[in-house]
Design an enzyme around this catalytic site. Structure first.
Site: not given
Length: 326
Positions: A213, A217
């Site tokens: 994740y 990002k």
């Protein structure tokens, strides 16, 4: 006969040397002027940015303009859709879940706003491009595009399977590229519009249980910064605004097991507060904005400190996300 030839050669050589010296002097003077201008512009920019920190930036009016939000069926996408509609925007809601997306549209209309719902799986580039064409035909120019859709599995890297990891990159990163390719050309042609990308504080700091994740990002942060430079160099007068958002943990259910040593200091952010902050950043044309705002400054200061020193602070604060599998 040889002497005159030598004389002419000497004169010619002296002329070339003189011309070369003149060019050298000219280049040095030009360099000095450029350096002086750089120093002046540099400090004027610093002063300008400091002044902006203590003044309220003007916000563009979104009333009557089309705002497209991906992942509008729930969470932050839904909250932003509701708030944009309350400002008078005509909100276009995209989501893979038709039922929840229709509910968002219904709530906006019940409140007197304007909204349109479309089912779209942003993983599929062809679907995005086809639906974007329909948007132009049905609604005309889309003024604001918010790349919001995302997923957030929370567990150690070695517990992520291939399908989950690929899907995370498809939704959190690659879908952004397809959206930009679909909507940016018309923005550039008209020299107006705004692209908003939802990164995360996980795009500022590396966090355990969020390795893939965080990768997605950080990727959002990187491509938006690179795109901004690409557009600036292509057209210094480009008025298309790019805004990257770095939200802290928001109380939408996406972050299932947050962990806090100091809950009052690092508590979850209310979705309404976060959405208002994001919309404000877009309307002000900010290039980067964290929610809360000071997190970007914290990240910049943290990068000046030795890694071990920052890790001591991180361990003391003991704030993060626990695995959703345990």
């Amino acid at each position: 006969m040889s002497k005159p030839n030598q004389s002419r050669g000497g004169v010619g050589g002296g002329g070339a040397s003189g011309s070369g010296n003149n060019n050298d002097v000219y280049n040095i003077v030009l360099l000095i002027v450029d350096l002086v201008m750089l120093v002046i512009k540099f400090w004027l920019t610093i002063v300008e940015e400091i002044i902006k920190m203590f003044t309220t930036r003007p916000e563009t009016n979104v009333a009557g303009k089309f705002v497209l939000i991906t992942g509008a069926g729930h969470g932050m996408g839904k909250e932003m859709a509701l708030q944009y509609a309350s400002l008078g925007a005509k909100v276009i809601c995209w989501d893979v879940n038709e039922q929840t997306n229709s509910q968002t549209v219904k709530e906006i209309k019940q409140a007197g706003g304007s909204a349109f719902g479309y089912v779209c799986n942003v993983v599929k580039r062809e679907d995005i491009l086809e639906l974007a064409g329909k948007m132009r035909k049905d609604h005309g120019f889309i003024e604001v595009v918010v790349n919001n859709a995302g997923i957030m599995p929370c567990h150690p890297l070695l517990e992520h399977n291939e399908q989950e990891t690929r899907l995370m990159y498809d939704i959190n990163v690659l879908a952004h590229y397809w959206m930009i390719q679909a909507f940016l050309p018309e923005m550039l042609e008209r020299n107006e519009g705004s692209l908003v990308a939802l990164s995360s504080c996980a795009g500022l700091f590396g966090l355990p249980n969020l390795v893939p994740y965080c990768g997605t990002k950080f990727a959002v942060r990187g491509y938006m910064a690179a795109l901004a430079e690409e557009l600036r160099l292509k057209n210094p007068q480009c008025n298309v605004k790019l805004t990257t958002i770095f939200p802290y943990m928001i109380d939408t259910g996406l972050c299932k097991n947050p962990r806090f040593r100091f809950p009052n200091l690092f508590k979850l952010i209310c979705p309404k507060v976060a959405a208002a902050s994001i919309i404000e950043a877009q309307r002000q044309g900010l290039e980067e904005a964290a929610v809360p705002r000071h997190f970007i400054a914290v990240e910049k200061v943290g990068r000046l400190l030795p890694k071990k020193a920052m890790r001591l602070i991180n361990d003391f604060l003991d704030t993060g996300v626990d695995s959703d599998k345990h």
